[in-house]
Enzyme design. Structure first.
Site, PDB file in Angstrom:
ATOM      1  N   TYR A  94       0.788  -1.354  -0.004  1.00 13.79           N
ATOM      2  CA  TYR A  94       0.052  -0.153   0.195  1.00 13.79           C
ATOM      3  C   TYR A  94       0.723   1.248   0.045  1.00 13.79           C
ATOM      4  CZ  TYR A  94      -3.574   3.461   1.705  1.00 13.79           C
ATOM      5  OH  TYR A  94      -4.062   4.617   1.968  1.00 13.79           O
ATOM      6  N   ILE A  95       1.670   1.504   0.961  1.00 10.48           N
ATOM      7  CA  ILE A  95       2.485   2.731   1.056  1.00 10.48           C
ATOM      8  C   ILE A  95       3.594   2.367   0.157  1.00 10.48           C
ATOM      9  CG2 ILE A  95       3.914   3.981   2.518  1.00 10.48           C
ATOM     10  CD1 ILE A  95       2.365   3.208   4.961  1.00 10.48           C
ATOM     11  N   ASP A 122       9.669  -7.621  -2.583  1.00 13.44           N
ATOM     12  CA  ASP A 122       8.629  -7.812  -1.797  1.00 13.44           C
ATOM     13  C   ASP A 122       8.034  -9.218  -2.033  1.00 13.44           C
ATOM     14  OD1 ASP A 122       5.676  -7.628  -1.458  1.00 13.44           O
ATOM     15  OD2 ASP A 122       5.738  -5.468  -1.276  1.00 13.44           O
ATOM     16  N   ASN A 123       7.533  -9.890  -1.162  1.00 10.41           N
ATOM     17  CA  ASN A 123       6.981 -11.189  -1.523  1.00 10.41           C
ATOM     18  C   ASN A 123       5.596 -11.274  -2.119  1.00 10.41           C
ATOM     19  OD1 ASN A 123       5.472 -10.554   0.751  1.00 10.41           O
ATOM     20  ND2 ASN A 123       6.247 -12.163   2.065  1.00 10.41           N
ATOM     21  N   LEU A 124       4.638 -10.206  -2.066  1.00  4.28           N
ATOM     22  CA  LEU A 124       3.544 -10.090  -2.681  1.00  4.28           C
ATOM     23  C   LEU A 124       2.563 -10.612  -1.729  1.00  4.28           C
ATOM     24  CD1 LEU A 124       4.256 -10.723  -6.550  1.00  4.28           C
ATOM     25  CD2 LEU A 124       4.120  -8.502  -5.504  1.00  4.28           C
ATOM     26  N   ILE A 131      11.330 -11.118   3.326  1.00  6.13           N
ATOM     27  CA  ILE A 131      12.259 -10.330   4.301  1.00  6.13           C
ATOM     28  C   ILE A 131      13.197 -11.052   5.242  1.00  6.13           C
ATOM     29  CG2 ILE A 131      10.590  -9.965   6.162  1.00  6.13           C
ATOM     30  CD1 ILE A 131      12.986  -7.296   4.658  1.00  6.13           C
ATOM     31  N   ALA A 180       8.592  -3.285   4.393  1.00  2.73           N
ATOM     32  CA  ALA A 180       8.013  -4.514   4.536  1.00  2.73           C
ATOM     33  C   ALA A 180       7.794  -4.776   5.859  1.00  2.73           C
ATOM     34  CB  ALA A 180       8.990  -5.776   4.049  1.00  2.73           C
ATOM     35  N   TYR A 225       1.709  -5.866  17.452  1.00  2.00           N
ATOM     36  CA  TYR A 225       2.071  -4.955  16.304  1.00  2.00           C
ATOM     37  C   TYR A 225       3.139  -4.008  16.774  1.00  2.00           C
ATOM     38  CZ  TYR A 225       2.188  -1.649  12.250  1.00  2.00           C
ATOM     39  OH  TYR A 225       2.676  -0.711  11.572  1.00  2.00           O
TER      40      TYR A 225
END
Length: 304
Positions: A11-12, A33-35, A61, A81, A147
């Site tokens: 997104y970002i 990226d791992n999508l 990552i 990520a 988180y």
């Protein structure tokens, strides 16, 4: 200059890549990226990203070996990520620890063995926990979600290389607005989508809880400016927000644009937790727009 963006298809990340592509000083952007989130908006479209060479590496990552390969000849790293959830849910805590903490550790180890000159880590205001008073970047960190805890530990990993690499920790507020890989689960994005297509929004609790927000475009502009850092912002920890509003205030702004909007309260007797932070003065170079102006621009992005 060559730049690597972990989570660059997210997104970002996809918004940041578009902004970085406008910078003539950048010759190549590597998207790592791992999508895992699914949206592929970054990869689609009729127009190229300003002619800048974009390279995609499908990688996790936690894959230290692939990270070392990806960092060859890279000058600047944006670490976006992460395992992200909203609104502040605590499901699958081990994923937060593995990705946000140990994934960051893998990246930091790889950077320590590379020629990278600058590292920008996108953290979150969730590291402060909940508070009824406005907080600053000097406030005590008291995360109370998995988180938030994982982002604090990620910050600690990043700080381990700040003697070798110019390091910026950016604690970002709740992001909203258009991106090629947009999320619908954040507060404002959810309100806007549901107002546009179902004419109904839901408010959890009594709606008086306050949060700090920032548009995706503002995030992308501020982060992109750190590539050249012409203002000589010193390495450090900074808050990045623009607006602090209650959920009720946000709902009223959305209703101004959708007069027939229906509002439903869920567990209205509950007062939800809140967090508000002040924006760091050095992270305030772009976009002095009001929140209603930014919401109107967001609405204009809907196709029908």
């Amino acid at each position: 200059m060559r730049v690597l963006v972990t989570g660059g298809a997210g997104y970002i990340g996809s918004g940041l890549v578009q902004e970085l592509a406008q910078n003539d000083a950048i010759s190549e952007i590597v998207v790592y990226d791992n999508l895992s989130r699914g949206p592929l908006g970054l990869f689609l479209g009729e127009q190229p990203l300003n002619g800048v060479r974009i390279k995609f590496i499908y990688g996790d990552i936690l894959d230290g070996r692939k990270l070392k390969q990806a960092l060859k000849n890279i000058d600047v790293v944006y670490h976006l990520a992460a395992k992200v959830t909203s609104p502040y849910a605590d499901q699958n805590p081990q994923e937060f620890e593995q990705i946000n903490h140990w994934g960051t550790a893998e990246l930091v180890r790889a950077i320590d063995q590379s020629e990278v000159k600058k590292l920008v880590y996108l953290s979150s205001i969730s590291v402060y926990g909940w508070s009824d008073t406005e907080l600053t970047e000097n406030s005590v960190l008291e995360p109370n979600t998995y988180y938030g805890i994982s982002k604090v530990r990620g910050e600690e990993q990043v700080l381990s290389v700040n003697n070798q690499v110019e390091t910026f920790i950016i604690r970002c507020g709740n992001v909203f607005g258009y991106s090629p890989s947009i999320r619908k689960d954040t507060v404002i994005n959810s309100f806007m989508f549901n107002a546009q297509y179902s004419n109904r929004i839901k408010i959890m609790g009594d709606g008086t809880q306050k949060r700090s927000f920032i548009s995706l475009q503002s995030v992308a502009e501020e982060l992109s400016a750190l590539v050249l850092n012409t203002d000589k912002i010193p390495a450090g920890k900074f808050n990045l927000v623009r607006h602090s509003s209650s959920i009720l205030e946000i709902a009223e702004l959305v209703k101004d644009m959708y007069p027939e909007l229906e509002t439903i309260f869920v567990n209205q007797h509950l007062q939800m937790r809140q967090v508000r932070v002040s924006n760091s003065a050095v992270m305030n170079h772009f976009r002095k727009q009001t929140l209603p102006e930014e919401l109107a621009q967001f609405k204009a992005m809907f196709r029908f």
